[in-house]
Design a protein around this motif. Structure first.
Motif, PDB file in Angstrom:
ATOM      1  N   LYS A  53      -5.137   4.007   2.285  1.00  0.00           N
ATOM      2  CA  LYS A  53      -3.926   3.397   2.390  1.00  0.00           C
ATOM      3  C   LYS A  53      -3.786   1.954   3.101  1.00  0.00           C
ATOM      4  N   ALA A  54      -3.155   1.137   2.715  1.00  0.00           N
ATOM      5  CA  ALA A  54      -3.063  -0.185   3.381  1.00  0.00           C
ATOM      6  C   ALA A  54      -1.543  -0.510   3.233  1.00  0.00           C
ATOM      7  N   PHE A  55      -1.134  -1.695   3.710  1.00  0.00           N
ATOM      8  CA  PHE A  55       0.097  -2.212   3.796  1.00  0.00           C
ATOM      9  C   PHE A  55      -0.062  -3.758   4.144  1.00  0.00           C
ATOM     10  N   LEU A  59      -3.619   3.019  -2.327  1.00  0.00           N
ATOM     11  CA  LEU A  59      -2.291   3.321  -2.058  1.00  0.00           C
ATOM     12  C   LEU A  59      -1.679   2.135  -1.474  1.00  0.00           C
ATOM     13  N   LEU A  60      -1.137   1.044  -1.977  1.00  0.00           N
ATOM     14  CA  LEU A  60      -1.011  -0.247  -1.133  1.00  0.00           C
ATOM     15  C   LEU A  60       0.668  -0.565  -1.221  1.00  0.00           C
ATOM     16  N   GLY A  61       1.046  -0.417   0.068  1.00  0.00           N
ATOM     17  CA  GLY A  61       2.395  -0.735   0.326  1.00  0.00           C
ATOM     18  C   GLY A  61       2.571  -2.286   0.567  1.00  0.00           C
ATOM     19  N   GLN A 112       0.237  -2.417  10.534  1.00  0.00           N
ATOM     20  CA  GLN A 112      -1.113  -2.058  10.169  1.00  0.00           C
ATOM     21  C   GLN A 112      -1.601  -0.655  10.879  1.00  0.00           C
ATOM     22  N   ALA A 113      -1.058  -0.242  11.890  1.00  0.00           N
ATOM     23  CA  ALA A 113      -1.475   0.833  12.655  1.00  0.00           C
ATOM     24  C   ALA A 113      -2.035   2.008  12.346  1.00  0.00           C
ATOM     25  N   GLN A 114      -1.122   2.637  11.345  1.00  0.00           N
ATOM     26  CA  GLN A 114      -1.567   3.879  10.449  1.00  0.00           C
ATOM     27  C   GLN A 114      -2.347   3.746   9.167  1.00  0.00           C
ATOM     28  N   ASN A 115      -2.834   2.614   8.887  1.00  0.00           N
ATOM     29  CA  ASN A 115      -3.355   2.479   7.590  1.00  0.00           C
ATOM     30  C   ASN A 115      -4.906   2.707   7.812  1.00  0.00           C
TER      31      ASN A 115
END
Length: 322
Positions: free
Chosen positions: A249-251, A166-168, A259-262
């Motif tokens: 998950k990535a952003f 899931l890429l934001g 990037q902290a919560q990915n």
């Protein structure tokens, strides 16, 4: 040659040139708006006249469908036009599709407004073109010696994992760049698009030479068997899907704080980093530098004894399409 210190000033509606009576990237309705690119913090509706490239106009027409078509004055890169005695040219900025540097020539002095720009390769937009100018008006989003954007191909290869992702990413510019990079470097990955991103891809399809491969997202597909699906979603959608299971998950952003919560860090920025800014300045060869859009204090310190440099806006930070 005489540089006019107030040639471009910050006003509530945007950056204003009184000598040509026009605004650059105004956020509120004005008579003459010269628009560098179609991101929402630079392009807004309601103007009587909008001067932009074809790519920028196409995206603005989609996003602001109540804007009268006749208000758009579309210019090619390198084409001369004039507003109230100021000569203007657009040159590619390499940021997103249609993004332009704005060169203004008045009384023999060349003032170059960069808009947002990048030097990294991007097959989904026109590559940056270097233009010499006496005054460089540059963004400073990542103007910090500690900021160095990593190699984008190395970053995209981080997504070669045995899991759906899931890429934001921002719907305009970032999503298309990521799609093209995935198609090129990880062709076995299936690119699925959120419905808000799909129309922008369709606009890009009309302009870029290499067709992108992607499909519309559907819940059944994402939940089905396999581990090679990458679902591109806007930032707010990613936040609402934080509890989604069986995906990594990535952003995509140049900002470390995002990037902290990915599960996967993905440092992809569509702006110049410190070394790219220095290289760009060396190519432009300005006699004066005016900074905006970010915190330019470190750049001021670096050039204080070499080039006349000043800040033409008081804003020190902005959320951006980075």
């Amino acid at each position: 040659m005489h540089i006019i210190e107030d040639f471009l000033v910050k006003r509530d509606k945007g950056y204003y040139c009184s000598y040509g009576d026009f605004y650059i990237d105004p956020l509120y309705p004005v008579k003459h708006a010269v628009v560098s690119h179609a991101h929402g913090d630079h392009a807004s509706p309601g103007h009587k006249n909008i001067y932009s490239t074809q790519g920028t106009a196409s995206i603005m027409k989609y996003r602001y469908n109540k804007q009268p078509v006749e208000s758009f004055h579309i210019k090619e890169f390198g084409e001369f036009f004039q507003i109230n005695g100021v000569d203007i040219y657009f040159y590619p900025a390499g940021h997103i599709l249609g993004s332009a540097q704005i060169l203004m020539v008045y009384k023999g002095v060349r003032y170059l407004y960069t808009g947002d720009y990048k030097l990294q390769e991007d097959s989904t937009c026109e590559p940056l073109e270097f233009v010499e100018a006496e005054v460089l008006i540059t963004e400073t989003t990542f103007a910090n010696p500690n900021t160095k954007h990593p190699d984008p191909v190395s970053e995209i290869l981080k997504l070669d994992v045995k899991s759906n992702i899931l890429l934001g990413c921002y719907a305009l510019g970032k999503a298309q760049r990521i799609t093209a990079m995935l198609n090129q470097h990880l062709p076995h990955k299936e690119v699925l698009l959120h419905y808000q991103i799909m129309p922008i891809h369709r606009i890009y399809d009309q302009f870029i030479d290499i067709p992108m491969k992607y499909e519309a997202y559907n819940r059944k597909s994402m939940k089905g068997p396999g581990e090679n699906k990458i679902y591109l979603v806007p930032p707010l959608t990613l936040n609402s899907y934080r509890r989604a299971k069986n995906v990594l998950k990535a952003f995509a952003s140049g900002w470390e704080r995002l990037q902290a919560q990915n599960d996967i860090s993905l440092y992809l920025s569509d702006h110049v980093d410190w070394q790219d800014i220095l290289y760009f300045i060396d190519r432009v060869k300005p006699k004066a530098i005016w900074t905006l859009h970010g915190d330019g204090r470190l750049l001021h310190d670096y050039f204080s004894e070499q080039i006349t440099i000043r800040d033409i806006q008081s804003q020190t930070f902005r959320p951006d399409y980075c």
